[in-house]
Enzyme design. Structure first.
Site, short mmCIF file in Angstrom:
data_model
loop_
_atom_site.label_atom_id
_atom_site.label_comp_id
_atom_site.label_asym_id
_atom_site.label_seq_id
_atom_site.Cartn_x
_atom_site.Cartn_y
_atom_site.Cartn_z
N ARG A 153 -0.73 8.95 -10.02
CA ARG A 153 -0.77 7.78 -9.14
C ARG A 153 -0.18 6.53 -9.81
O ARG A 153 0.45 5.69 -9.16
CB ARG A 153 -2.22 7.48 -8.72
CG ARG A 153 -2.84 8.52 -7.80
CD ARG A 153 -4.31 8.17 -7.51
NE ARG A 153 -4.45 6.80 -7.04
CZ ARG A 153 -4.26 6.41 -5.78
NH1 ARG A 153 -3.96 7.30 -4.86
NH2 ARG A 153 -4.39 5.14 -5.44
N ASN A 166 -10.98 -2.70 -5.22
CA ASN A 166 -10.22 -1.74 -6.03
C ASN A 166 -10.87 -1.44 -7.40
O ASN A 166 -10.50 -0.47 -8.07
CB ASN A 166 -8.77 -2.19 -6.22
CG ASN A 166 -7.91 -2.05 -4.97
OD1 ASN A 166 -6.98 -2.81 -4.75
ND2 ASN A 166 -8.22 -1.06 -4.14
N TRP A 209 2.77 7.95 -2.61
CA TRP A 209 4.19 8.08 -2.97
C TRP A 209 4.32 8.96 -4.22
O TRP A 209 5.16 9.85 -4.29
CB TRP A 209 4.76 6.68 -3.25
CG TRP A 209 6.20 6.65 -3.67
CD1 TRP A 209 7.30 6.54 -2.87
CD2 TRP A 209 6.71 6.72 -5.03
NE1 TRP A 209 8.45 6.54 -3.62
CE2 TRP A 209 8.12 6.65 -4.95
CE3 TRP A 209 6.10 6.84 -6.28
CZ2 TRP A 209 8.93 6.69 -6.08
CZ3 TRP A 209 6.91 6.88 -7.41
CH2 TRP A 209 8.32 6.81 -7.30
N ASP A 237 0.82 -1.22 0.00
CA ASP A 237 0.00 0.00 0.00
C ASP A 237 0.85 1.27 0.00
O ASP A 237 1.98 1.29 0.49
CB ASP A 237 -0.93 -0.01 1.22
CG ASP A 237 -2.04 1.01 1.09
OD1 ASP A 237 -2.42 1.35 -0.04
OD2 ASP A 237 -2.53 1.48 2.15
N GLU A 275 1.84 -12.47 13.10
CA GLU A 275 2.39 -11.27 13.74
C GLU A 275 2.23 -10.14 12.73
O GLU A 275 2.41 -10.35 11.53
CB GLU A 275 3.88 -11.46 14.05
CG GLU A 275 4.16 -12.57 15.05
CD GLU A 275 3.59 -12.27 16.43
OE1 GLU A 275 3.56 -11.09 16.82
OE2 GLU A 275 3.17 -13.22 17.11
N SER A 314 -7.47 -5.50 -4.93
CA SER A 314 -8.54 -6.09 -4.12
C SER A 314 -9.87 -6.12 -4.87
O SER A 314 -10.03 -5.41 -5.88
CB SER A 314 -8.70 -5.30 -2.82
OG SER A 314 -9.36 -4.07 -3.07
N ARG A 351 -4.92 -1.21 9.05
CA ARG A 351 -6.09 -2.06 8.86
C ARG A 351 -5.74 -3.22 7.93
O ARG A 351 -4.68 -3.23 7.30
CB ARG A 351 -7.26 -1.25 8.32
CG ARG A 351 -6.95 -0.46 7.06
CD ARG A 351 -8.18 0.33 6.59
NE ARG A 351 -7.83 1.23 5.51
CZ ARG A 351 -7.76 2.56 5.60
NH1 ARG A 351 -8.06 3.16 6.73
NH2 ARG A 351 -7.42 3.29 4.56
#
Ligand code: IPE
Ligand code: IPE
Ligand code: MG
Length: 263
Positions: A52, A87, A44, A39, A226, A84, A213
């Site tokens: 983008r 998306n 960036w 992400d 983790e 996703s 998230r």
């Protein structure tokens, strides 16, 4: 040991030291499966006054570096979230760019995947992708299927809820057709009906880009992963940050609901 690693780490700039860091890291526990939510590409690019799409393009290099490094330290599986099920809501121009980027990457990197022993496995709904992408997906999976160094799952039109719905439909079908009885349903059976069938669950989930998230990623599989969050945008997520995430993982105590080993 962590002090030694950190000392090395501070001097990581030249290649020789990076190799020493990798050697130290390999003495500790290595996550067998690392899941990554790639992400921050758009932000960036925006920060640099670029469209983008330039961020998406730049993110490809990061993924290649992460695959390479993962292989070196002995990670067995990577699952990278590339697009996703949500998306599709983005502007058509961005979606179209991403689709042609996937197509190009699968074509351009094929030889490299084979040379590096990377087995590519695309996970997600395949039938909604443009035909040209679907064809490349089929090719890249077929041509890399016997590679043994590392498995890279690329989540494309992937959503964990969609994956779970598919699994429920499949299990229901098997029950209706008497291939399965309700009492056969257990965690192992469910796991093996998901796209990540036969693979270990992720040990480490990394999310760069600053958001904290999960965004519909591997909800079942990350039950005990983790989690490592980083504010760095994915195109800037370099070797050092990846190794930092691994070092952080090595310091964690995984209990899986039990107690500390020494107690
Ligand atoms: C992740 O970067 C790539 C995709 C979702 C395809 P984003 O495009 O979400 O970048 P940000 O989060 O807007 O910066
Ligand atoms: C998650 O990023 C999906 C991918 C990285 C492919 P998003 O940018 O789509 O997630 P949200 O909208 O910030 O939750
Ligand atoms: Mg985003």
């Amino acid at each position: 040991m962590w002090d030694i690693i950190h000392k090395f780490f501070n001097k990581v700039k030249d290649k020789g030291d990076l190799e020493k860091v990798i050697l130290e890291i390999k003495k500790g526990q290595i996550p067998d499966h690392v899941a990554i939510i790639m992400d921050g590409n758009g932000r960036w690019a925006k920060k640099r006054g670029l469209p983008r799409t330039a961020g998406h393009q730049a993110g490809v290099k990061t993924l290649k570096e992460v695959i390479n490094l993962s292989k070196q330290i002995g990670v067995g599986y990577i699952t990278a979230y590339a697009f996703s099920t949500e998306n599709w809501k983005r502007p058509k121009q961005e979606v179209d760019f991403l689709m042609s980027l996937f197509e190009r990457v699968f074509l351009d990197e094929l030889d490299n995947f084979n040379k590096e022993g990377v087995k590519i496995n695309i996970i997600g709904y395949k039938d909604r992708l443009p035909k040209a992408v679907r064809e490349k997906v089929k090719d890249v999976m077929e041509i890399t299927k016997d590679n043994k160094e590392i498995v890279v799952n690329i989540a494309l039109d992937y959503g964990s809820r969609a994956e779970i719905i598919e699994m429920v439909k499949e299990v229901s079908d098997d029950i209706i057709n008497n291939k399965l009885s309700v009492n056969d349903i257990d965690e192992e059976l469910i796991s093996n009906k998901l796209y990540t069938t036969e693979q270990p669950d992720p040990d480490l989930l990394i999310r760069p880009g600053g958001e904290k998230r999960i965004s519909n990623f591997l909800l079942w599989q990350i039950a005990y992963a983790e989690i490592y969050f980083s504010d760095t945008y994915w195109p800037d997520f370099d070797t050092e940050i990846f190794l930092e995430a691994i070092i952080d993982y090595q310091k964690r105590e995984r209990r899986f609901g039990g107690l500390k080993k020494s107690r």
